[in-house]
Design a protein around this motif. Structure first.
Motif, PDB file in Angstrom:
ATOM      1  N   GLU A 182       0.881  -1.176   0.000  1.00  0.00           N
ATOM      2  CA  GLU A 182       0.000   0.000   0.000  1.00  0.00           C
ATOM      3  C   GLU A 182       0.913   1.218   0.000  1.00  0.00           C
ATOM      4  O   GLU A 182       1.594   1.490   0.995  1.00  0.00           O
ATOM      5  CB  GLU A 182      -0.886   0.048   1.259  1.00  0.00           C
ATOM      6  N   GLU A 205       1.747   5.098   0.348  1.00  0.00           N
ATOM      7  CA  GLU A 205       1.077   6.166   1.092  1.00  0.00           C
ATOM      8  C   GLU A 205       1.977   7.395   1.245  1.00  0.00           C
ATOM      9  O   GLU A 205       3.192   7.271   1.422  1.00  0.00           O
ATOM     10  CB  GLU A 205       0.671   5.660   2.496  1.00  0.00           C
ATOM     11  N   ASP A 265       2.601   0.948   3.640  1.00  0.00           N
ATOM     12  CA  ASP A 265       1.859   0.289   4.717  1.00  0.00           C
ATOM     13  C   ASP A 265       1.740  -1.181   4.316  1.00  0.00           C
ATOM     14  O   ASP A 265       0.738  -1.588   3.720  1.00  0.00           O
ATOM     15  CB  ASP A 265       0.493   0.972   4.883  1.00  0.00           C
TER      16      ASP A 265
HETATM   17 MN    MN Z   1      -2.889   1.719   4.496  1.00  0.00          MN
END
Ligand code: MN
Length: 231
Positions: free
Chosen positions: A82, A84, A113
């Motif tokens: 993920e 970010e 993440d």
């Molecule tokens: Mn996340």
């Protein structure tokens, strides 16, 4: 003062343009902060913000130009990326108003993440906490922090992620459901923010699995790229 054994070394991240490092206090994360990702996870994308935390020593700080190493974690068969935007807090506070929030920001970095998605899904099914899916060792790779004053209009930029050169995620940061000042306002109503806190602000659509040997390249306009090899 003496200790009964040596304390853990402090966790820190590199800062662009200085050899001085950013000492990390806590790692906060925002869940489903882009509507398209919330929808791919089975929600509407209009829910109030969801916060969770990772332990500070889950951080994998990666120096400029280097490739970090993230070992494939235990217990999972579905290890997800993920990408970010990460906000680094320089000035702490409680109940920070959104229109005052930006003066608490030290800088920005690109982060990952990393998620044991199968374990997170199992915990969601049991209405149990996500720690095992989100808060494991090496779960928070982070690139160098760029000072807010030097980052330019990064919140108007684009964030993206490639695996082995193929693009998986790409979005305008303006697509966030909750903006950076709104996140700081919500978070600081729940916890006292402190200098050294990092906030992972949520991922856009396109999350997916990585395997051993994969190379992840994460980018956000105006920030140092983050490269990580899955070991
Ligand atoms: Mn996340």
């Amino acid at each position: 003062m003496s200790y009964v054994f040596a304390p853990a070394p402090p966790v820190s991240a590199p800062v662009v343009g200085t050899t001085a490092r950013f000492p990390v206090h806590r790692i906060y994360c925002v869940g489903s902060n882009y509507r398209a990702h919330a929808q791919e996870m089975g929600r509407t994308g209009r829910e109030p913000p969801v916060f969770f935390m990772k332990p500070a020593d889950a951080l994998v700080p990666v120096e400029a130009g280097a490739t970090g190493e993230v070992p494939y974690p235990s217990l999972t068969h579905n290890f997800h990326h993920e990408v970010e935007l990460v906000v680094a807090i320089g000035i702490g506070g409680r109940d920070i108003a959104a229109d005052e929030a930006m003066r608490h920001v030290f800088g920005y970095a690109v982060g990952l993440d990393m998620t044991r998605r199968d374990l997170q899904a199992e915990m969601k099914k049991r209405s149990a906490p996500w720690c095992i899916g989100k808060g494991f060792d090496h779960a928070a790779p982070l690139g160098p922090i760029t000072l807010a004053a030097q980052a330019g209009a990064i919140l108007e930029g684009q964030i993206s992620l490639c695996v082995n050169g193929a693009q998986r995620q790409s979005s305008a940061l303006g697509e966030m459901t909750w903006s950076v000042p709104e996140i700081i306002a919500h978070l600081s109503a729940a916890w006292a923010l402190a200098p050294g806190d990092l906030i992972y602000t949520g991922t856009p659509a396109g999350v997916g699995a990585v395997e051993r040997g994969d190379l992840i390249e994460a980018m956000s306009t105006g920030l140092q790229p983050l490269r990580v090899r899955i070991g």
